[in-house]
Design a protein around this motif. Structure first.
Motif, short mmCIF file in Angstrom:
data_model
loop_
_atom_site.label_atom_id
_atom_site.label_comp_id
_atom_site.label_asym_id
_atom_site.label_seq_id
_atom_site.Cartn_x
_atom_site.Cartn_y
_atom_site.Cartn_z
N GLU A 189 0.85 -1.19 0.00
CA GLU A 189 0.00 0.00 0.00
C GLU A 189 0.88 1.24 0.00
O GLU A 189 2.11 1.15 0.06
CB GLU A 189 -0.91 -0.01 1.23
CG GLU A 189 -0.16 -0.09 2.53
CD GLU A 189 -1.07 -0.32 3.73
OE1 GLU A 189 -0.70 0.12 4.83
OE2 GLU A 189 -2.14 -0.93 3.56
N LYS A 199 2.29 4.92 -1.69
CA LYS A 199 2.66 5.46 -2.99
C LYS A 199 3.83 4.70 -3.63
O LYS A 199 4.63 4.08 -2.94
CB LYS A 199 3.02 6.94 -2.87
CG LYS A 199 1.85 7.82 -2.44
CD LYS A 199 2.25 9.28 -2.43
CE LYS A 199 1.05 10.17 -2.07
NZ LYS A 199 1.42 11.61 -2.07
N LYS A 240 -2.35 -2.67 -3.41
CA LYS A 240 -3.26 -1.65 -2.89
C LYS A 240 -2.60 -0.29 -2.94
O LYS A 240 -2.80 0.55 -2.06
CB LYS A 240 -3.65 -1.99 -1.44
CG LYS A 240 -4.36 -3.34 -1.29
CD LYS A 240 -4.69 -3.63 0.17
CE LYS A 240 -5.39 -4.96 0.33
NZ LYS A 240 -5.71 -5.26 1.76
N THR A 275 -1.64 3.52 -3.86
CA THR A 275 -2.44 4.74 -4.02
C THR A 275 -1.54 5.86 -4.54
O THR A 275 -0.34 5.70 -4.72
CB THR A 275 -3.06 5.15 -2.68
OG1 THR A 275 -2.03 5.28 -1.70
CG2 THR A 275 -4.07 4.11 -2.21
N ASN A 305 -4.82 -1.61 -8.88
CA ASN A 305 -4.45 -0.92 -7.65
C ASN A 305 -5.50 0.15 -7.39
O ASN A 305 -6.64 0.01 -7.82
CB ASN A 305 -3.04 -0.32 -7.78
CG ASN A 305 -1.94 -1.35 -7.57
OD1 ASN A 305 -1.67 -1.76 -6.45
ND2 ASN A 305 -1.29 -1.75 -8.66
N ASP A 306 -5.12 1.20 -6.68
CA ASP A 306 -6.03 2.32 -6.44
C ASP A 306 -5.33 3.63 -6.78
O ASP A 306 -5.44 4.62 -6.07
CB ASP A 306 -6.51 2.32 -4.98
CG ASP A 306 -7.69 3.26 -4.75
OD1 ASP A 306 -8.44 3.51 -5.71
OD2 ASP A 306 -7.84 3.74 -3.61
N LEU A 307 -4.58 3.60 -7.90
CA LEU A 307 -3.84 4.78 -8.32
C LEU A 307 -4.78 5.82 -8.93
O LEU A 307 -5.85 5.49 -9.45
CB LEU A 307 -2.77 4.39 -9.34
CG LEU A 307 -1.70 3.41 -8.84
CD1 LEU A 307 -0.82 2.96 -9.99
CD2 LEU A 307 -0.87 4.04 -7.73
N CYS A 308 -4.36 7.08 -8.87
CA CYS A 308 -5.19 8.15 -9.42
C CYS A 308 -4.31 9.12 -10.22
O CYS A 308 -3.10 8.93 -10.33
CB CYS A 308 -5.92 8.88 -8.30
SG CYS A 308 -4.81 9.54 -7.03
N ASN A 353 -7.83 1.10 -12.03
CA ASN A 353 -7.36 2.13 -11.12
C ASN A 353 -8.32 3.31 -11.23
O ASN A 353 -9.40 3.19 -11.82
CB ASN A 353 -5.93 2.57 -11.49
CG ASN A 353 -4.87 1.57 -11.04
OD1 ASN A 353 -4.54 1.48 -9.87
ND2 ASN A 353 -4.33 0.82 -12.00
N ARG A 354 -7.94 4.45 -10.68
CA ARG A 354 -8.72 5.68 -10.84
C ARG A 354 -7.95 6.68 -11.70
O ARG A 354 -8.04 7.88 -11.52
CB ARG A 354 -9.05 6.29 -9.47
CG ARG A 354 -9.99 5.42 -8.65
CD ARG A 354 -10.42 6.11 -7.36
NE ARG A 354 -9.31 6.25 -6.42
CZ ARG A 354 -8.87 7.40 -5.94
NH1 ARG A 354 -9.39 8.55 -6.37
NH2 ARG A 354 -7.87 7.43 -5.07
N CYS A 389 -6.33 13.06 -6.74
CA CYS A 389 -5.22 12.60 -5.90
C CYS A 389 -4.99 13.56 -4.74
O CYS A 389 -5.25 14.73 -4.86
CB CYS A 389 -3.94 12.48 -6.72
SG CYS A 389 -3.88 10.99 -7.72
#
Length: 212
Positions: A127, A129, A149, A151, A172-175, A195-196, A212
């Motif tokens: 998790e 960055k 996970k 971000t 993942n949950d990247l933005c 992702n985002r 973000c």
């Protein structure tokens, strides 16, 4: 004063009987890694810190100078976290940690591994960055961090990795937006799915990290 030499004798004897912990920095780094890990199937059983170097350990490959160049722990049923000590494996070329239960943040010290060619961290529970320090890995060709996970945004610093051929951060949950400079011009959109992310960004414009 006759007791002093006797005391000294017992002191030296005690030191000789105590375990001799490796003075090899790479062996110490791997032993520190082992202490952070849960290993229910004993894949790390051969990692003996009393040896001079770790080149006889399973899942570790060394070069002719006894430097660790490969760590193969993919699909090994291990869990736990990575610590800054892993950055001491300065000759490492291949870091294979995929399909395990590793969690926590990815250490920024991985950016110290200047000889790294391949880093596979996919299918874990990492998790936080993506470290900007990865931009220092000038020899890196394969970077797979999918199915974690993670971000935050994709660091623009990574566009300087001219040798990078494979990059996968899907699931993942990247933005933010997707870089298009450098090697990122060649990566398919499958590298980013689930992702985002809202890219790719327009070339020549300042990236804006939406959400973000």
């Amino acid at each position: 004063m006759a007791y002093f030499p006797l005391f000294l004798l017992f002191l030296l004897l005690g030191l000789s009987l105590s375990p001799v912990i490796s003075t090899n920095s790479e062996g110490n780094a791997l032993h520190a890694l082992r202490r952070r890990l849960s290993d229910p199937t004993n894949v790390l059983q051969s990692w003996d810190p009393t040896l001079v170097n770790p080149c006889t350990w399973f899942h570790v490959t060394c070069d002719s100078d006894n430097h660790v160049i490969r760590l193969d722990l993919g699909n090994s049923n291990i869990s736990g976290t990575l610590g800054p000590e892993i950055g001491d494996l300065q000759y490492l070329q291949y870091l294979e940690l995929y399909r395990n239960g590793l969690s926590g943040k990815i250490p920024t010290e991985l950016g110290n591994l200047k000889n790294l060619v391949s880093m596979d961290l996919y299918e874990n529970k990492f998790e936080g960055k993506i470290p900007k320090s990865f931009a220092k890995l000038e020899s890196l060709r394969f970077l797979r961090m999918n199915n974690n996970k993670l971000t935050g945004s994709i660091p623009r610093e990574l566009t300087s990795l001219s040798k990078l051929k494979i990059f996968d951060v899907s699931n993942n949950d990247l933005c933010g937006t997707i870089p298009v400079d450098g090697p990122f011009a060649t990566f398919s959109m499958e590298s980013y799915i689930n992702n985002r992310l809202s890219g790719p960004e327009l070339q020549g414009l300042v990236p804006y990290d939406f959400g973000c």
